[in-house]
Write an enzyme that holds these catalytic residues in place. Structure first.
Site, PDB file in Angstrom:
ATOM      1  CB  SER A 187      -0.980   0.006   1.181  1.00 39.22           C
ATOM      2  OG  SER A 187      -0.327   0.248   2.399  1.00 39.22           O
TER       3      SER A 187
ATOM      4  CG  HIS B 140       9.209   1.100  12.123  1.00 37.19           C
ATOM      5  ND1 HIS B 140       9.277  -0.262  11.971  1.00 37.19           N
ATOM      6  CD2 HIS B 140       8.890   1.310  13.430  1.00 37.19           C
ATOM      7  CE1 HIS B 140       9.021  -0.850  13.126  1.00 37.19           C
ATOM      8  NE2 HIS B 140       8.786   0.082  14.028  1.00 37.19           N
TER       9      HIS B 140
ATOM     10  CG  ASP C 122      12.738  -1.001  12.252  1.00 32.71           C
ATOM     11  OD1 ASP C 122      12.724  -0.886  11.014  1.00 32.71           O
ATOM     12  OD2 ASP C 122      12.101  -1.871  12.858  1.00 32.71           O
TER      13      ASP C 122
HETATM   14  C1  GAR Z   1       3.728  -0.713   6.789  1.00 27.63           C
HETATM   15  O1  GAR Z   1       2.932  -0.441   7.910  1.00 27.63           O
HETATM   16  C2  GAR Z   1       5.194  -0.403   7.088  1.00 27.63           C
HETATM   17  O2  GAR Z   1       5.372   0.714   7.919  1.00 27.63           O
HETATM   18  C3  GAR Z   1       5.619  -1.674   7.782  1.00 27.63           C
HETATM   19  O3  GAR Z   1       5.015  -2.698   7.041  1.00 27.63           O
HETATM   20  C4  GAR Z   1       3.781  -2.220   6.498  1.00 27.63           C
HETATM   21  C5  GAR Z   1       3.787  -2.502   5.022  1.00 27.63           C
HETATM   22  O4  GAR Z   1       2.543  -2.194   4.456  1.00 27.63           O
HETATM   23  N1  GAR Z   1       7.050  -1.781   7.812  1.00 27.63           N
HETATM   24  C6  GAR Z   1       7.743  -2.216   8.860  1.00 27.63           C
HETATM   25  O5  GAR Z   1       7.222  -2.643   9.867  1.00 27.63           O
HETATM   26  C7  GAR Z   1       9.251  -2.181   8.693  1.00 27.63           C
HETATM   27  N2  GAR Z   1       9.910  -2.304   9.943  1.00 27.63           N
HETATM   28  P1  GAR Z   1       2.404  -2.060   2.872  1.00 27.63           P
HETATM   29  O6  GAR Z   1       2.999  -3.336   2.261  1.00 27.63           O
HETATM   30  O7  GAR Z   1       0.919  -2.004   2.650  1.00 27.63           O
HETATM   31  O8  GAR Z   1       3.127  -0.818   2.438  1.00 27.63           O
END
Ligand code: GAR
Length: 186
Positions: A13, A102, A138
């Protein structure tokens, strides 16, 4: 025009939000996605990428990702739900040109299952962070953060959705800053 590589592992997303800002938002004429690299073949974000005519590569290993990045000029690598820790060699090769989003207010709550941890700790606010990537998890220098309230009846899912909406705005804003040559303080 900033040339981006966007690295994903799942839903994508944030990738979608970046691309939509390129097509008709604040990143128009400021950035382009040169390649979307997925760590898994079933990453749902690949479907969106292909539908939007983006070049894609499935790279289960870091060496495959490096090969996909090689040979094309990439100004900025955007980790967008990329659930791999990059090696020190990878980070060194693209030093200062890798950013990550993050879903907490780092340095609080790095790692996984973060919304559960935020709620268990009784936090009154949470948010998201865009930071430079170093060899830690992170831990790199923070570029920007966006805050959201934690509400009394929140569940991890409700909080995650509120934070995700903030992520979609913040990531494009940071990429725009970098495209304008601002905030390259890392
Ligand atoms: C997001 O919330 C991002 O911040 C998190 O994974 C999700 C991915 O969503 N990332 C982490 O936790 C990295 N440490 P998406 O695939 O819909 O963009």
């Amino acid at each position: 025009m900033l040339s981006l590589a966007v690295l994903i592992s799942g839903r994508g997303s944030n990738l979608q939000a970046i691309q939509k800002n390129i097509e008709s938002g604040i990143l128009r004429d400021k950035a382009r996605i040169a390649v979307v690299i997925a760590s898994k073949a079933d990453a749902a974000g690949l479907i969106f990428a292909k539908e939007h005519g983006l070049s894609t590569a499935v790279c289960p290993s870091e060496s495959a990702a490096l090969a996909a990045l090689a040979g094309q000029p990439i100004d900025l690598i955007c980790l967008a739900g990329y659930m791999r820790v990059l090696s020190a060699d990878f980070v060194q090769k693209y030093a200062g040109r890798i950013i990550n989003i993050h879903p907490t207010l780092l340095p609080k709550y790095p790692g996984l299952h973060v919304h559960e941890k935020v709620l268990a700790a009784g936090e009154k606010e949470s948010g998201c962070t865009v930071h430079y990537v170093d060899a830690g998890v992170d831990t790199g220098k923070i570029i920007a953060q966006s805050r959201v309230p934690v509400l009394p009846d929140d569940t991890p899912e409700l909080l995650a959705a509120r934070v995700l909406a903030a992520e979609h705005i913040l990531y494009a804003q940071v990429i725009l800053q970098i495209a304008k040559g601002q905030s390259l303080t890392g």
